[in-house]
Write a protein that holds these residues in place. Sequence first.
Motif, PDB file in Angstrom:
ATOM      1  N   UNK A 144      67.382  33.947  76.625  1.00 19.67           N
ATOM      2  CA  UNK A 144      68.771  33.510  76.559  1.00 19.67           C
ATOM      3  C   UNK A 144      68.987  32.784  75.241  1.00 19.67           C
ATOM      4  N   UNK A 145      70.254  32.597  74.931  1.00 21.03           N
ATOM      5  CA  UNK A 145      70.650  31.838  73.752  1.00 21.03           C
ATOM      6  C   UNK A 145      71.319  30.550  74.201  1.00 21.03           C
ATOM      7  N   UNK A 175      67.276  17.658  71.256  1.00 20.57           N
ATOM      8  CA  UNK A 175      65.958  18.175  70.885  1.00 20.57           C
ATOM      9  C   UNK A 175      64.820  17.411  71.570  1.00 20.57           C
ATOM     10  N   UNK A 176      64.919  16.106  71.651  1.00 20.87           N
ATOM     11  CA  UNK A 176      63.876  15.332  72.337  1.00 20.87           C
ATOM     12  C   UNK A 176      64.172  15.243  73.832  1.00 20.87           C
ATOM     13  N   UNK A 177      65.402  14.907  74.176  1.00 28.28           N
ATOM     14  CA  UNK A 177      65.759  14.680  75.572  1.00 28.28           C
ATOM     15  C   UNK A 177      65.771  15.926  76.425  1.00 28.28           C
ATOM     16  N   UNK A 178      66.444  16.976  75.969  1.00 29.12           N
ATOM     17  CA  UNK A 178      66.572  18.198  76.765  1.00 29.12           C
ATOM     18  C   UNK A 178      65.408  19.156  76.507  1.00 29.12           C
ATOM     19  N   UNK A 179      65.128  19.436  75.230  1.00 27.78           N
ATOM     20  CA  UNK A 179      64.067  20.399  74.919  1.00 27.78           C
ATOM     21  C   UNK A 179      62.674  19.797  74.999  1.00 27.78           C
ATOM     22  N   UNK A 180      62.563  18.478  74.917  1.00 20.01           N
ATOM     23  CA  UNK A 180      61.259  17.831  75.052  1.00 20.01           C
ATOM     24  C   UNK A 180      60.389  17.887  73.808  1.00 20.01           C
ATOM     25  N   UNK A 181      60.993  18.083  72.635  1.00 18.69           N
ATOM     26  CA  UNK A 181      60.237  18.075  71.383  1.00 18.69           C
ATOM     27  C   UNK A 181      60.308  16.650  70.832  1.00 18.69           C
ATOM     28  N   UNK A 182      59.200  15.941  70.751  1.00 18.13           N
ATOM     29  CA  UNK A 182      59.244  14.543  70.318  1.00 18.13           C
ATOM     30  C   UNK A 182      59.735  14.398  68.878  1.00 18.13           C
ATOM     31  N   UNK A 183      60.472  13.331  68.643  1.00 19.07           N
ATOM     32  CA  UNK A 183      60.898  13.021  67.281  1.00 19.07           C
ATOM     33  C   UNK A 183      59.730  12.393  66.526  1.00 19.07           C
ATOM     34  N   UNK A 184      59.598  12.776  65.266  1.00 15.26           N
ATOM     35  CA  UNK A 184      58.611  12.159  64.384  1.00 15.26           C
ATOM     36  C   UNK A 184      59.366  11.490  63.246  1.00 15.26           C
ATOM     37  N   UNK A 185      58.757  10.477  62.688  1.00 11.26           N
ATOM     38  CA  UNK A 185      59.399   9.749  61.597  1.00 11.26           C
ATOM     39  C   UNK A 185      59.404  10.591  60.329  1.00 11.26           C
ATOM     40  N   UNK A 186      60.552  10.608  59.669  1.00 14.08           N
ATOM     41  CA  UNK A 186      60.648  11.304  58.387  1.00 14.08           C
ATOM     42  C   UNK A 186      59.931  10.483  57.324  1.00 14.08           C
ATOM     43  N   UNK A 209      58.678  28.639  80.802  1.00 14.41           N
ATOM     44  CA  UNK A 209      59.501  28.998  81.952  1.00 14.41           C
ATOM     45  C   UNK A 209      60.947  29.075  81.488  1.00 14.41           C
ATOM     46  N   UNK A 210      61.358  30.261  81.045  1.00 10.65           N
ATOM     47  CA  UNK A 210      62.674  30.421  80.437  1.00 10.65           C
ATOM     48  C   UNK A 210      63.809  30.125  81.420  1.00 10.65           C
ATOM     49  N   UNK A 211      63.653  30.500  82.665  1.00  8.40           N
ATOM     50  CA  UNK A 211      64.710  30.269  83.657  1.00  8.40           C
ATOM     51  C   UNK A 211      64.912  28.777  83.906  1.00  8.40           C
ATOM     52  N   UNK A 212      63.820  28.030  84.013  1.00  8.32           N
ATOM     53  CA  UNK A 212      63.927  26.580  84.230  1.00  8.32           C
ATOM     54  C   UNK A 212      64.572  25.899  83.031  1.00  8.32           C
ATOM     55  N   UNK A 213      64.214  26.328  81.824  1.00  5.26           N
ATOM     56  CA  UNK A 213      64.819  25.728  80.638  1.00  5.26           C
ATOM     57  C   UNK A 213      66.302  26.068  80.549  1.00  5.26           C
ATOM     58  N   UNK A 214      66.651  27.280  80.885  1.00  2.00           N
ATOM     59  CA  UNK A 214      68.064  27.672  80.879  1.00  2.00           C
ATOM     60  C   UNK A 214      68.876  26.787  81.832  1.00  2.00           C
ATOM     61  N   UNK A 215      68.347  26.544  83.026  1.00  2.03           N
ATOM     62  CA  UNK A 215      69.038  25.666  83.982  1.00  2.03           C
ATOM     63  C   UNK A 215      69.142  24.243  83.439  1.00  2.03           C
ATOM     64  N   UNK A 216      68.063  23.746  82.841  1.00  4.64           N
ATOM     65  CA  UNK A 216      68.046  22.385  82.307  1.00  4.64           C
ATOM     66  C   UNK A 216      69.090  22.219  81.196  1.00  4.64           C
ATOM     67  N   UNK A 217      69.164  23.187  80.311  1.00  2.00           N
ATOM     68  CA  UNK A 217      70.140  23.134  79.219  1.00  2.00           C
ATOM     69  C   UNK A 217      71.562  23.168  79.774  1.00  2.00           C
ATOM     70  N   UNK A 218      71.822  24.043  80.719  1.00  2.00           N
ATOM     71  CA  UNK A 218      73.162  24.145  81.319  1.00  2.00           C
ATOM     72  C   UNK A 218      73.530  22.876  82.077  1.00  2.00           C
ATOM     73  N   UNK A 219      72.572  22.319  82.836  1.00  2.00           N
ATOM     74  CA  UNK A 219      72.839  21.069  83.575  1.00  2.00           C
ATOM     75  C   UNK A 219      73.153  19.918  82.628  1.00  2.00           C
TER      76      UNK A 219
END
Length: 120
Positions: A104-105, A25-36, A77-87
């Motif tokens: 994509x899913x 979630x943070x590394x691939x998708x780039x959504x920063x973690x927040x403290x619970x 950019x859905x295509x770039x994210x799809x490639x990043x997830x697959x890589x």
Amino acid sequence: MSILFIEHVQLAMPAGREAEARAFYAGVLGIPEVEKPDNLKARGGCWFEDGPVRVHLGVEPDFRPARKAHPAFTVENVAALERKIARAGYLAVRDEPLRGFDRFYAEDPFGNRLEFLQAI
């Protein structure tokens, strides 16, 4: 009374796999973690938030991944994210076309289904 927006999406995860959640979630998708909040930390899991995008992962003792129910994220950019997830080694698959969108899913490290869309 009316519903204004979704405050966050909660997904389940197995116990003890927070490092995998962070990597995806943070590394691939780039959504920063927040403290619970302190009163919820003992439950395990992780929260990821960036403005209106809020994904909370909570530990479920009898975990089973959500294979049909899923959140859908609008992306730049859905295509770039799809490639990043697959890589990164995660499953990313195309499905039936949806008029007006390129999409994509993918599965998170726990098998939860996620949808990513870009308006066309």
